[in-house]
Design a protein around this motif. Structure first.
Motif, PDB file in Angstrom:
ATOM      1  N   ALA A  73      -6.420  -0.503  -7.062  1.00 56.91           N
ATOM      2  CA  ALA A  73      -7.048   0.372  -6.071  1.00 56.91           C
ATOM      3  C   ALA A  73      -6.454   0.169  -4.673  1.00 56.91           C
ATOM      4  O   ALA A  73      -6.277   1.135  -3.931  1.00 56.91           O
ATOM      5  CB  ALA A  73      -8.555   0.130  -6.044  1.00 56.91           C
ATOM      6  N   ALA A  74      -6.138  -1.062  -4.308  1.00 50.65           N
ATOM      7  CA  ALA A  74      -5.572  -1.322  -2.983  1.00 50.65           C
ATOM      8  C   ALA A  74      -4.208  -0.649  -2.815  1.00 50.65           C
ATOM      9  O   ALA A  74      -3.904  -0.129  -1.746  1.00 50.65           O
ATOM     10  CB  ALA A  74      -5.441  -2.826  -2.748  1.00 50.65           C
ATOM     11  N   ASP A 134      -4.221   5.209  -0.325  1.00 49.27           N
ATOM     12  CA  ASP A 134      -3.781   6.269   0.577  1.00 49.27           C
ATOM     13  C   ASP A 134      -3.166   7.477  -0.132  1.00 49.27           C
ATOM     14  O   ASP A 134      -2.753   8.430   0.529  1.00 49.27           O
ATOM     15  CB  ASP A 134      -2.771   5.720   1.596  1.00 49.27           C
ATOM     16  CG  ASP A 134      -3.417   4.767   2.599  1.00 49.27           C
ATOM     17  OD1 ASP A 134      -4.663   4.769   2.707  1.00 49.27           O
ATOM     18  OD2 ASP A 134      -2.674   4.022   3.261  1.00 49.27           O
ATOM     19  N   LEU A 135      -3.090   7.442  -1.458  1.00 57.30           N
ATOM     20  CA  LEU A 135      -2.498   8.564  -2.187  1.00 57.30           C
ATOM     21  C   LEU A 135      -3.434   9.769  -2.179  1.00 57.30           C
ATOM     22  O   LEU A 135      -4.655   9.633  -2.134  1.00 57.30           O
ATOM     23  CB  LEU A 135      -2.177   8.169  -3.630  1.00 57.30           C
ATOM     24  CG  LEU A 135      -1.152   7.052  -3.818  1.00 57.30           C
ATOM     25  CD1 LEU A 135      -0.845   6.867  -5.301  1.00 57.30           C
ATOM     26  CD2 LEU A 135       0.126   7.324  -3.045  1.00 57.30           C
ATOM     27  N   SER A 136      -2.852  10.957  -2.248  1.00 55.20           N
ATOM     28  CA  SER A 136      -3.635  12.198  -2.266  1.00 55.20           C
ATOM     29  C   SER A 136      -4.263  12.388  -3.650  1.00 55.20           C
ATOM     30  O   SER A 136      -3.837  11.756  -4.630  1.00 55.20           O
ATOM     31  CB  SER A 136      -2.732  13.387  -1.950  1.00 55.20           C
ATOM     32  OG  SER A 136      -1.860  13.643  -3.041  1.00 55.20           O
ATOM     33  N   ARG A 157       3.601  -0.446 -13.386  1.00 50.56           N
ATOM     34  CA  ARG A 157       4.068  -1.193 -12.215  1.00 50.56           C
ATOM     35  C   ARG A 157       4.087  -0.288 -10.993  1.00 50.56           C
ATOM     36  O   ARG A 157       4.282   0.926 -11.106  1.00 50.56           O
ATOM     37  CB  ARG A 157       5.489  -1.726 -12.446  1.00 50.56           C
ATOM     38  CG  ARG A 157       5.633  -2.590 -13.677  1.00 50.56           C
ATOM     39  CD  ARG A 157       7.057  -3.034 -13.906  1.00 50.56           C
ATOM     40  NE  ARG A 157       7.935  -1.889 -14.134  1.00 50.56           N
ATOM     41  CZ  ARG A 157       9.255  -1.924 -13.994  1.00 50.56           C
ATOM     42  NH1 ARG A 157       9.858  -3.034 -13.628  1.00 50.56           N
ATOM     43  NH2 ARG A 157       9.996  -0.856 -14.214  1.00 50.56           N
ATOM     44  N   VAL A 158       3.910  -0.869  -9.837  1.00 52.66           N
ATOM     45  CA  VAL A 158       3.961  -0.128  -8.583  1.00 52.66           C
ATOM     46  C   VAL A 158       5.306   0.596  -8.452  1.00 52.66           C
ATOM     47  O   VAL A 158       5.376   1.743  -8.017  1.00 52.66           O
ATOM     48  CB  VAL A 158       3.711  -1.068  -7.383  1.00 52.66           C
ATOM     49  CG1 VAL A 158       4.032  -0.386  -6.067  1.00 52.66           C
ATOM     50  CG2 VAL A 158       2.275  -1.573  -7.395  1.00 52.66           C
ATOM     51  N   ILE A 161       0.872  -1.174   0.000  1.00 49.46           N
ATOM     52  CA  ILE A 161       0.000   0.000   0.000  1.00 49.46           C
ATOM     53  C   ILE A 161       0.908   1.222   0.000  1.00 49.46           C
ATOM     54  O   ILE A 161       1.760   1.375   0.876  1.00 49.46           O
ATOM     55  CB  ILE A 161      -0.928   0.008   1.224  1.00 49.46           C
ATOM     56  CG1 ILE A 161      -1.862  -1.209   1.167  1.00 49.46           C
ATOM     57  CG2 ILE A 161      -1.732   1.300   1.291  1.00 49.46           C
ATOM     58  CD1 ILE A 161      -2.661  -1.431   2.420  1.00 49.46           C
ATOM     59  N   LEU A 162       0.737   2.068  -0.977  1.00 46.06           N
ATOM     60  CA  LEU A 162       1.613   3.224  -1.126  1.00 46.06           C
ATOM     61  C   LEU A 162       1.204   4.336  -0.164  1.00 46.06           C
ATOM     62  O   LEU A 162       0.045   4.736  -0.130  1.00 46.06           O
ATOM     63  CB  LEU A 162       1.563   3.725  -2.569  1.00 46.06           C
ATOM     64  CG  LEU A 162       1.957   2.674  -3.614  1.00 46.06           C
ATOM     65  CD1 LEU A 162       1.795   3.225  -5.013  1.00 46.06           C
ATOM     66  CD2 LEU A 162       3.382   2.211  -3.386  1.00 46.06           C
ATOM     67  N   PRO A 163       2.167   4.863   0.606  1.00 44.44           N
ATOM     68  CA  PRO A 163       1.829   5.925   1.562  1.00 44.44           C
ATOM     69  C   PRO A 163       1.617   7.265   0.862  1.00 44.44           C
ATOM     70  O   PRO A 163       2.231   7.548  -0.167  1.00 44.44           O
ATOM     71  CB  PRO A 163       3.053   5.973   2.480  1.00 44.44           C
ATOM     72  CG  PRO A 163       4.171   5.450   1.655  1.00 44.44           C
ATOM     73  CD  PRO A 163       3.557   4.440   0.705  1.00 44.44           C
ATOM     74  N   CYS A 164       0.772   8.079   1.440  1.00 42.81           N
ATOM     75  CA  CYS A 164       0.515   9.417   0.922  1.00 42.81           C
ATOM     76  C   CYS A 164       1.837  10.184   0.860  1.00 42.81           C
ATOM     77  O   CYS A 164       2.616  10.167   1.807  1.00 42.81           O
ATOM     78  CB  CYS A 164      -0.479  10.145   1.827  1.00 42.81           C
ATOM     79  SG  CYS A 164      -0.962  11.758   1.208  1.00 42.81           S
TER      80      CYS A 164
END
Length: 154
Positions: free
Chosen positions: A123-124, A128-130, A144-145, A2-5
């Motif tokens: 989406a997962a 948490d992205l802005s 890719r992530v 999960i990518l942090p904001c």
């Protein structure tokens, strides 16, 4: 993952600027990591937040070959890649267990795996992205992530 904001480095008037990682400490850690694996640091490049890339990169020459160590400029996420392509976000991510053990053992960094970085963003990953970051993701269409975490966007 999960990518942090703030991981992309982008924000707008409605969100606070993302934090910055300690690139100076990372540089020192790269030199120590190189010593641990009996290698040398060949080059080190600072990030250019808000201009092009959002990551620092150290290229290490090790007994197992050259490896790029990447650090996100805003969150202490570390990854490893083939040194070719590190200036254009066309990474071939790879796992380097000895370096992962070193950086993970410091208790400062999250070590991303090649498999996690090569996943298709869904989406997962993005939850948490802005809004400013989601706008950039939509515009640049990363496959890719890892292209979000270590981007070369302007």
């Amino acid at each position: 993952m999960i990518l942090p904001c703030g991981v992309t480095g982008f924000c707008d008037r409605t969100t606070a600027p993302p934090p910055n990682t300690d690139v100076r400490a990372f540089r020192g850690h790269c030199y120590e990591a190189a010593r641990c694996v009996r290698g040398t640091v060949v080059s080190f490049t600072n990030p250019y937040p808000g201009v092009t890339d959002n990551y620092a990169v150290a290229v290490l020459d090790t007994a197992a070959g050259a490896v790029a160590v990447l650090l996100n400029a805003h969150h202490p996420i570390v990854a490893f890649a083939d040194p070719k392509g590190v200036t254009g976000s066309s990474f071939e991510f790879r796992d380097v267990p000895a370096l992962a053990d070193y950086f993970g053992g410091l208790g400062v960094y999250t070590v991303a795996t090649a498999a996690g970085l090569n996943e298709r963003p869904g989406a997962a990953h993005l939850r948490d992205l802005s809004p400013a970051e989601l706008k950039r993701v939509k515009y640049f269409e990363p496959r890719r992530v890892g292209e979000i975490v270590f981007n070369f966007w302007d």
